[in-house]
Structures are given as structure tokens and as C-alpha cells.
Design an enzyme around this catalytic site. Structure first.
Site, PDB file in Angstrom:
ATOM      1  N   GLU A  42       0.720  -1.130   0.191  1.00  0.00           N
ATOM      2  CA  GLU A  42      -0.085  -0.170   0.007  1.00  0.00           C
ATOM      3  C   GLU A  42       0.751   1.102   0.218  1.00  0.00           C
ATOM      4  O   GLU A  42       1.810   1.381   0.929  1.00  0.00           O
ATOM      5  CB  GLU A  42      -0.937  -0.008   1.226  1.00  0.00           C
ATOM      6  CG  GLU A  42      -1.620   1.415   1.523  1.00  0.00           C
ATOM      7  CD  GLU A  42      -2.479   1.494   2.690  1.00  0.00           C
ATOM      8  OE1 GLU A  42      -2.812   2.678   3.007  1.00  0.00           O
ATOM      9  OE2 GLU A  42      -2.454   0.512   3.565  1.00  0.00           O
ATOM     10  N   ARG A  46       0.845  10.346   0.942  1.00  0.00           N
ATOM     11  CA  ARG A  46       1.081  11.402   1.650  1.00  0.00           C
ATOM     12  C   ARG A  46       2.530  12.334   1.398  1.00  0.00           C
ATOM     13  O   ARG A  46       3.236  12.821   2.117  1.00  0.00           O
ATOM     14  CB  ARG A  46       1.430  10.671   3.068  1.00  0.00           C
ATOM     15  CG  ARG A  46       0.299  10.293   3.705  1.00  0.00           C
ATOM     16  CD  ARG A  46       0.427   9.424   4.923  1.00  0.00           C
ATOM     17  NE  ARG A  46      -0.577   8.833   5.606  1.00  0.00           N
ATOM     18  CZ  ARG A  46      -0.705   8.314   6.668  1.00  0.00           C
ATOM     19  NH1 ARG A  46       0.380   8.372   7.383  1.00  0.00           N
ATOM     20  NH2 ARG A  46      -1.802   7.629   7.086  1.00  0.00           N
ATOM     21  N   THR A  70      -4.469   6.168   1.778  1.00  0.00           N
ATOM     22  CA  THR A  70      -4.838   7.425   2.331  1.00  0.00           C
ATOM     23  C   THR A  70      -5.492   8.225   0.977  1.00  0.00           C
ATOM     24  O   THR A  70      -5.701   9.336   0.738  1.00  0.00           O
ATOM     25  CB  THR A  70      -3.680   8.312   2.522  1.00  0.00           C
ATOM     26  OG1 THR A  70      -2.833   7.315   3.348  1.00  0.00           O
ATOM     27  CG2 THR A  70      -4.098   9.436   3.452  1.00  0.00           C
ATOM     28  N   LYS A 129     -10.360  -1.930   6.551  1.00  0.00           N
ATOM     29  CA  LYS A 129      -9.138  -1.636   7.208  1.00  0.00           C
ATOM     30  C   LYS A 129      -9.754  -1.068   8.636  1.00  0.00           C
ATOM     31  O   LYS A 129     -10.359  -0.104   8.700  1.00  0.00           O
ATOM     32  CB  LYS A 129      -8.300  -0.338   6.482  1.00  0.00           C
ATOM     33  CG  LYS A 129      -7.219   0.331   7.000  1.00  0.00           C
ATOM     34  CD  LYS A 129      -6.698   1.252   6.267  1.00  0.00           C
ATOM     35  CE  LYS A 129      -5.503   2.152   7.123  1.00  0.00           C
ATOM     36  NZ  LYS A 129      -4.666   2.708   6.401  1.00  0.00           N
TER      37      LYS A 129
END
Length: 208
Positions: A42, A46, A70, A129
Site C-alpha cells: 500500500e 502522503r 490514504t 481496514k
């Protein structure tokens, strides 16, 4: 398209959660992961070069599934449809869920409460998640969720480390965990690449 359950099952026991610091860092880790046979990663959005990092991983890890994490909004989701194998968000968004269904994109929403699980299940999700896992109750919370949600499958992420990940994997509703501790820094990789390679090979070969 791979369904979410296939992604977490084939990623087990640990999905690397990569917050790369630079393109060079991403390249070095992708080469390491490819050599070690890491089945999925993953890449979090960011960093300003995050999408380039996703492409690097796809180019250098042709046998792995590359996910984008994200993901917070429609624009990111639509780009991930074309550039990633699966999408992970830190929370549940009905808009993202609808886009995922419409585009046949594998989407693993984040949840933290029973209410969020119910909302996501109403949109036909069953793989989640749990985030931020340790901060919201961790193993204890997951045990309590088994009764009301027997069909839910979790990939807990957040605060999970080499010291506690086995506690999570021992739970029947946890199929893999997300962890950043298996993504070495540039400095650590330069000092002990052989050690990280051996650790990763051992971790994933045991899961076969």
C-alpha cells in the site's frame, strides 16, 4: 479486478504500508520487495511524488498488487482506478464506495466503529481496514466485533509492530495486518539490506 478478500488473503501476513520519503527511497524498497517476493504494498498518498512512487512500484514489482492508500476524495479515487490494483481509505466514504462499484475497483474502506461497519456493509463491503487499530482498542475491539459482525474481515493498521502483530493474526476475523515497520528507511536499507531481505523472505515464505 481482484476482490478485496483475495487482496488481503494473498497479502498475508503483513501488507507493507509505505510512506516513502523520496523517489530513490521508493525505488530501493520496490527492488527489495520484488526480490523478496512481497505480494502487495500500500503506497500512501502522503508525499508530493506519491503517484510517481506508485508507478515505480508497478514497474519494479510486476508480480505484486500495488495499492493506493490514504485515498480521501473523488479525484484521488478516479486516478487510482487507472493507476493501482486496489484502493484503501482511512475511513468509510459512500461516495468512494459508489465510485468503486461503478468502476469495478477493489476498495477497502477504513472503519473505527460498529456504526461505520454497518454503513459500509449496507454498501456491500465486508473487508475493512480497522484504523487506527491500537488507538481504538486493537485486539480487544476486534474480539468484540466478531459476535455482531461474523462475516466481517479486517486488515488492522495503525500502531501495529513486530512486537504485537501475531496477536492480531491469531484472531479469526483478521486475515492480514498493515504495517510500516517492514518498510525500511533509506538509512536502514543502506546499512542492512541483506538483513531486511532475509526477514521479508522468511515472513512471506511462511505464509505460503
Amino acid at each position: 479486478m481482484n476482490d478485496a478478500l483475495t487482496i488481503v488473503d494473498k497479502t498475508a501476513p503483513v501488507m507493507p504500508v509505505a510512506q516513502f520519503k523520496s523517489l530513490d527511497h521508493a525505488k530501493a524498497c520496490a527492488e527489495l520487495f520484488a526480490e523478496a517476493g512481497v505480494p502487495a504494498v500500500e503506497v500512501t498518498l502522503r508525499h508530493t511524488d506519491a503517484w510517481q512512487m506508485v508507478k515505480l512500484c508497478r514497474d519494479l514489482m510486476p508480480n505484486a498488487r500495488i495499492g493506493v492508500g490514504t485515498v480521501l476524495n473523488r479525484r484521488q479515487m478516479l486516478r487510482a482506478v487507472d493507476e493501482a490494483d486496489f484502493v484503501i481509505s482511512p475511513g468509510f466514504s459512500r461516495e468512494l464506495s459508489m465510485l468503486a462499484h461503478k468502476t469495478l475497483t477493489t476498495y477497502i474502506p477504513g472503519v473505527a466503529t460498529a456504526t461505520e461497519i454497518m454503513a459500509a456493509m449496507a454498501e456491500e463491503h465486508r473487508v475493512f481496514k480497522l484504523y487506527p487499530a491500537e488507538a481504538i482498542g486493537g485486539v480487544t475491539l476486534l474480539k468484540s466485533l466478531t459476535g455482531p459482525f461474523p462475516d466481517a474481515v479486517f486488515c488492522p493498521t495503525g500502531g501495529i509492530s513486530q512486537a504485537n502483530y501475531h496477536d492480531y493474526l491469531a484472531l479469526p476475523n483478521v486475515h492480514c495486518v498493515g504495517g510500516s515497520w517492514i518498510v525500511p528507511s533509506e538509512e536502514a536499507l543502506a546499512k542492512d539490506r541483506k538483513g531486511y531481505l532475509a526477514m521479508l523472505k522468511s515472513l512471506y515464505q511462511r505464509s505460503l
